[in-house]
Write an enzyme that holds these catalytic residues in place. Structure first.
Site, mmCIF file in Angstrom:
data_model
loop_
_atom_site.group_PDB
_atom_site.id
_atom_site.type_symbol
_atom_site.label_atom_id
_atom_site.label_comp_id
_atom_site.label_asym_id
_atom_site.label_seq_id
_atom_site.Cartn_x
_atom_site.Cartn_y
_atom_site.Cartn_z
ATOM 1 N N LEU A 94 0.838 -1.192 0.000
ATOM 2 C CA LEU A 94 0.000 0.000 0.000
ATOM 3 C C LEU A 94 0.879 1.249 0.000
ATOM 4 C CD1 LEU A 94 -2.946 1.119 0.307
ATOM 5 C CD2 LEU A 94 -2.495 1.209 2.763
ATOM 6 N N HIS A 95 0.623 2.175 -0.927
ATOM 7 C CA HIS A 95 1.397 3.415 -0.935
ATOM 8 C C HIS A 95 0.544 4.592 -1.384
ATOM 9 C CE1 HIS A 95 2.019 1.442 -4.832
ATOM 10 N NE2 HIS A 95 2.185 2.623 -5.372
ATOM 11 N N LEU A 96 0.655 5.668 -0.617
ATOM 12 C CA LEU A 96 -0.048 6.915 -0.910
ATOM 13 C C LEU A 96 0.893 7.827 -1.700
ATOM 14 C CD1 LEU A 96 -2.497 8.861 -0.357
ATOM 15 C CD2 LEU A 96 -1.302 9.557 1.740
#
Length: 191
Positions: A94-96
């Site tokens: 998961l990466h913003l």
DNA sequence: GTTCTAGAAC
DNA sequence: GTTCTAGAAC
């Protein structure tokens, strides 16, 4: 595939971290698509947005706080940034994305790069947060919609300009950076 | 996600 | 002839 796990390895390297908390870290994107392009990742092994539910809302808030912090640390303007997730992520953690809206970068090379940040293929933080709160999960886009969004024309993110190809769009974006007022008056055929 | 490159587009 | 895009990568 090993390349898709590269982010999980990257956050273990102390030299990669720009800032960090006990819950998440911020690194520079290895192939930045704008002058400023950072990734906020949880330390917990959450593969993607499709593994999130309501219980992760506090974690998302922490990611968002770190996003604001890195922009502050860099001394740039929060309102000049897009902050959100790819609807169809390639990397297995998961990466913003925290990316400045100039999109002036030699690593911006394909139509897919552009449309993945400038169509519904990019899910703003608040949109994802609200959907999670409401529905308790994130659903995949239908393949037909993904294909449609990837095939969309190259529309400038700062004016009505529609580029005939990627080099033309890149030249146009440099224009916005150098002369934000006059570039919008240029005709589409000039490029 | 990137690199490489064939052949389409110009 | 050169530029540009898009698909394979064992």
């Amino acid at each position: 595939m090993s390349w898709s796990n590269a982010l999980a390895k990257e956050i273990l390297k102390p030299e990669s971290l720009i800032i960090s908390s006990e819950i998440a870290v911020v690194i520079a994107d290895k192939f930045p698509k704008a002058h400023h392009h950072y990734l906020v990742l949880p330390l917990a092994d959450i593969p993607s947005i499709f593994h999130l539910n309501r219980s992760h809302l506090p974690l998302l808030e922490e990611l968002h706080l770190l996003a604001k912090n890195v922009v502050e640390v860099k001394g740039v303007q929060w309102q000049d940034f897009n902050v959100g997730f790819h609807a169809e992520p390639s990397m297995q953690r998961l990466h913003l994305h925290v990316i400045s809206r100039d999109f002036v970068s030699t690593s911006l090379k394909t139509k897919k790069h552009w449309n993945s940040f400038n169509t519904e293929l990019f899910v703003p933080y608040t949109k994802l947060y609200d959907q999670l709160e409401k529905e308790n999960s994130i659903s995949r886009l239908p393949k037909s919609l993904k294909d449609e969004l990837l095939a969309k024309p190259l529309i400038c993110n700062q004016c009505e300009f529609v580029a005939r190809n990627l080099p033309s769009l890149k030249g146009h974006l440099v224009g916005h950076l150098q002369d934000p007022k006059s570039v919008c008056q240029r005709t589409t055929s000039a490029d």
